[in-house]
Design an enzyme around this catalytic site. Structure first.
Site, PDB file in Angstrom:
ATOM      1  N   HIS A 197       0.866  -1.082   0.119  1.00  0.00           N
ATOM      2  CA  HIS A 197      -0.043  -0.068   0.001  1.00  0.00           C
ATOM      3  C   HIS A 197       0.775   1.036   0.079  1.00  0.00           C
ATOM      4  CE1 HIS A 197      -3.190  -2.934   0.989  1.00  0.00           C
ATOM      5  NE2 HIS A 197      -3.893  -2.223   0.288  1.00  0.00           N
ATOM      6  N   GLU A 442     -10.732 -11.117  -3.469  1.00  0.00           N
ATOM      7  CA  GLU A 442      -9.267 -11.113  -3.403  1.00  0.00           C
ATOM      8  C   GLU A 442      -8.758 -12.210  -2.335  1.00  0.00           C
ATOM      9  OE1 GLU A 442      -8.753  -7.192  -1.907  1.00  0.00           O
ATOM     10  OE2 GLU A 442     -10.043  -7.108  -0.600  1.00  0.00           O
ATOM     11  N   ASP A 466      -4.226  -8.770  -3.590  1.00  0.00           N
ATOM     12  CA  ASP A 466      -4.294  -9.573  -2.406  1.00  0.00           C
ATOM     13  C   ASP A 466      -4.773 -10.941  -3.094  1.00  0.00           C
ATOM     14  OD1 ASP A 466      -3.986  -8.163  -0.310  1.00  0.00           O
ATOM     15  OD2 ASP A 466      -5.836  -7.103  -0.414  1.00  0.00           O
ATOM     16  N   CYS A 513      -9.471  -4.129 -10.092  1.00  0.00           N
ATOM     17  CA  CYS A 513      -9.430  -2.855  -9.598  1.00  0.00           C
ATOM     18  C   CYS A 513      -7.936  -3.149  -8.845  1.00  0.00           C
ATOM     19  CB  CYS A 513     -10.025  -2.144  -8.636  1.00  0.00           C
ATOM     20  SG  CYS A 513     -10.583  -3.144  -7.311  1.00  0.00           S
TER      21      CYS A 513
HETATM   22  C1  PEP Z   1      -6.262  -5.598  -4.228  1.00  0.00           C
HETATM   23  O1  PEP Z   1      -6.189  -6.305  -3.457  1.00  0.00           O
HETATM   24  O2  PEP Z   1      -5.929  -5.780  -5.430  1.00  0.00           O
HETATM   25  C2  PEP Z   1      -7.169  -4.343  -3.951  1.00  0.00           C
HETATM   26  C3  PEP Z   1      -7.624  -3.459  -4.915  1.00  0.00           C
HETATM   27  O3  PEP Z   1      -7.154  -3.818  -2.697  1.00  0.00           O
HETATM   28  P1  PEP Z   1      -6.077  -3.123  -1.728  1.00  0.00           P
HETATM   29  O4  PEP Z   1      -4.595  -3.074  -2.931  1.00  0.00           O
HETATM   30  O5  PEP Z   1      -6.422  -1.763  -1.451  1.00  0.00           O
HETATM   31  O6  PEP Z   1      -5.618  -4.124  -1.000  1.00  0.00           O
HETATM   32 MG    MG Z   2      -6.818  -5.876  -1.302  1.00  0.00          MG
END
Ligand code: PEP
Ligand code: MG
Length: 583
Positions: A197, A442, A466, A513
């Site tokens: 992140h 995920e 994830d 996403c």
């Molecule tokens: C993901 O896990 O692909 C996602 C979009 O959520 P984050 O990156 O915020 O965990």
């Molecule tokens: Mg995620």
């Protein structure tokens, strides 16, 4: 003059920055020092009081753990922790810091730091090993207070000089959220993976960033000239004039290319054979909204709501959250906005929610995402009430993170209905139908159960970051296994394909996403697997659109079929890259 030194790492946020090193020393605590007006002395004393109480609770938890340790260890640690508790009760440290706030009119963390230094001077004068060890204990307690204080919004990077490259052992996503792109040009750290992140935040802020650079801190001092090349994952300290000239040329080329891509903003994302694709934006911070407008995104496909909970002690109120979300929704002028409920846990431990918890409770396999929200139903219900009111201003959808069971979706839906009923009792007008409630896919188990989850929800969104991490057991934030993080692994692709099939069978919308959606290398494969909605950081939209406009989706589907017959990700990569090279 020192020689040029080069370091390699993971280029996680594109672009090239040439600036001056601002090194955040390992283990050191950033203490901003500033004067406060007499009227704020009371507030500052209160902040210190909250930090002391929190330290008492933290040490109390350690004492509980220590009691469970075997024999002598429990006793020894017990004495030490008891001594720490004593130091937090009206000791010289705490009293002295309070006096300094009142007499010297300075902020609480600076007062603690000055008091520690003063105590150090007294102890050093005694020249006694036993006393020196006692001073280490005082420093430990003092540091804990400073850390607790700096978790409150004191903007630890506010003194970073303009034109800095921030260099640190590690930065958390919350640290990143505090960087001001008007002052900071780039970032480099020793720890961190490409899909962490922290990396996502760097891309959101468009800061050229290289993570996972071993030995970085041994090779650089504050004030030295630095180049961060986020495109190739390279750092140069004290670059020679020739390196600077060459880098400037590359930077100008990159900027010119980015400028050239802007013409795509108003063009549709349609393939050569006429398939329309919806390209939306992922948003981590409101600062990105200007980039959303520039990018030509057709809505927000993922609003990560965590930013509202970062760098603060208390939970944001319903009103605060409503106002922030309403402004974002209004700015989208009726285009869809998918708001994800809080996804705390893993590398996103956020203070107001997790501070009372045991360290392991919100681990990547612990109370993360929807699990934590359901365990703190009041937090989720407040979020829902804010989202429901914001839905009066546009096209809002609600997305649940880290879902693994149908029962979690049912519980969340019941809570959403409860939130709506509460608002209606408060005579707040809401539309008759609740916003669509979607599920992030995920977790591998969720992908395999996608048919059931699709029955319980209104749309699905694949979180490939994830999904890859959990499928391959590769920590996305760990630079040591970054080379194993592979969304082209046949296991990951099968789960994506299966999820796409489930959405189709249930006739509900599907989007992706994760970071994969924003990499043009993967676009043909995702389209070939049936994806028609992609959401990504706004800076990537133009490149993905360019790829879509030069591609035939029918040919991409045939290539995807061939790829899905493969067992080896190396072969899959070759088949995909060959297909991309045909364009
Ligand atoms: C993901 O896990 O692909 C996602 C979009 O959520 P984050 O990156 O915020 O965990
Ligand atoms: Mg995620």
């Amino acid at each position: 003059m020192s020689e040029e030194r080069r370091f390699k790492g993971l280029g996680v946020s594109a672009g090239i920055a040439i600036g001056t090193a601002y090194v955040r020393e390992s283990g050191a605590i950033e203490v901003a020092e500033y004067s406060i007006p007499p009227a704020e002395i009371g507030g500052e004393l209160e902040r210190l009081g909250v930090a002391v109480k929190r330290a008492q609770r933290q040490i109390g938890r350690l004492q509980t753990k220590a009691r469970k340790m075997p024999g002598a260890a429990a006793e020894e640690l017990g004495f030490l922790l008891e001594a720490y508790q004593q130091m937090l009760h009206n000791s010289r440290l705490v009293r002295g810091a309070c006096e300094r706030i009142k007499d010297e009119c300075i902020n609480a963390e600076a007062a603690v730091q000055r008091e520690i230094n003063a105590i150090a001077e007294t102890f050093q004068a005694m020249d006694d090993a036993y006393i020196a060890a006692r001073f280490d204990d005082i420093r430990e307690v003092g540091n804990r207070l400073v850390l607790n204080l700096t978790r409150t919004p004191v903007r630890p990077f506010s003194s970073v000089p303009v034109g800095s490259i921030v260099i640190a052992e590690q930065l958390t996503p919350a640290d990143m959220a505090q960087l001001d792109p008007g002052r900071v040009l780039g970032v480099a750290t020793m720890l961190g993976g490409a899909e962490s992140h922290t990396a996502i935040m760097a891309r959101a802020l468009r800061l050229p960033t290289v993570l996972g650079v071993p030995d970085l801190l041994e090779g650089v001092r504050s004030g030295e000239p630095v180049i961060v090349d986020g495109n190739v994952g390279q750092i140069a300290i004290n670059p020679t004039p020739a390196t600077v000239a060459e880098t400037e040329r590359q930077r100008d080329d990159y900027t010119a290319e980015a400028r050239g891509l802007r013409r795509l903003r108003t063009l549709p994302a349609v393939s050569r054979d006429g398939t329309e694709i919806v390209l939306q934006a992922n948003i981590e911070l409101p600062i990105e909204m200007s980039m959303v407008a520039e990018s030509g995104a057709e809505g927000i496909g993922l609003l990560r709501s965590e930013f509202m909970f970062m760098n603060r002690e208390d939970l944001p109120t319903e009103e605060e959250q409503y106002e922030v979300i309403r402004d974002l929704v209004t700015a989208m002028h009726g285009q869809p906005v998918t708001i994800r409920s809080l996804d705390v846990g893993g590398d996103k431990a956020l203070d107001p929610v997790t501070c009372e918890m045991d360290d392991s409770a919100a681990s990547v396999l612990g109370l993360r995402g929807i699990r934590l929200s359901l365990a703190h139903a009041d937090v989720l219900e407040t979020q829902f009430r804010a989202m429901l009111q914001a839905a009066n201003h546009g096209d809002v959808r609600i997305l649940l993170p880290m879902v693994s069971t149908v029962s979690e979706v049912r519980q969340a839906r019941a809570l959403l209905k409860k939130a709506a009923a509460k608002l209606k009792r408060r005579r707040i007008k809401l539309s008759d139908s609740l916003p669509p409630l979607g599920v992030m896919i995920e977790v591998p188990g969720a992908a395999l159960a996608a048919d059931a989850l699709a029955q319980a929800s209104d749309f699905l969104a694949i979180g490939s970051n994830d999904l890859t991490m959990y499928t391959l057991a590769v920590d996305r934030a760990n630079e040591h296994v970054a080379h194993l993080f592979d969304p082209l692994h046949p296991g990951v692709l099968r789960l994506i394909q299966f999820t796409a099939g489930a959405a189709l069978r249930a006739r509900i919308p599907l989007s992706i996403c994760g970071e994969m959606a924003g990499d043009p290398r993967y676009t043909a494969l995702l389209l070939g697997l049936g994806m028609r909605e992609l959401s990504m950081t706004p800076a990537r939209i133009a490149r993905v659109k360019r790829r879509i406009r030069e591609m035939d989706v029918i040919a991409a589907s045939q290539r995807a079929e061939l790829i899905m017959d493969q067992v080896d990700s190396g072969r899959i990569a070759t088949l995909l890259d060959d297909f991309n090279a045909l364009a």
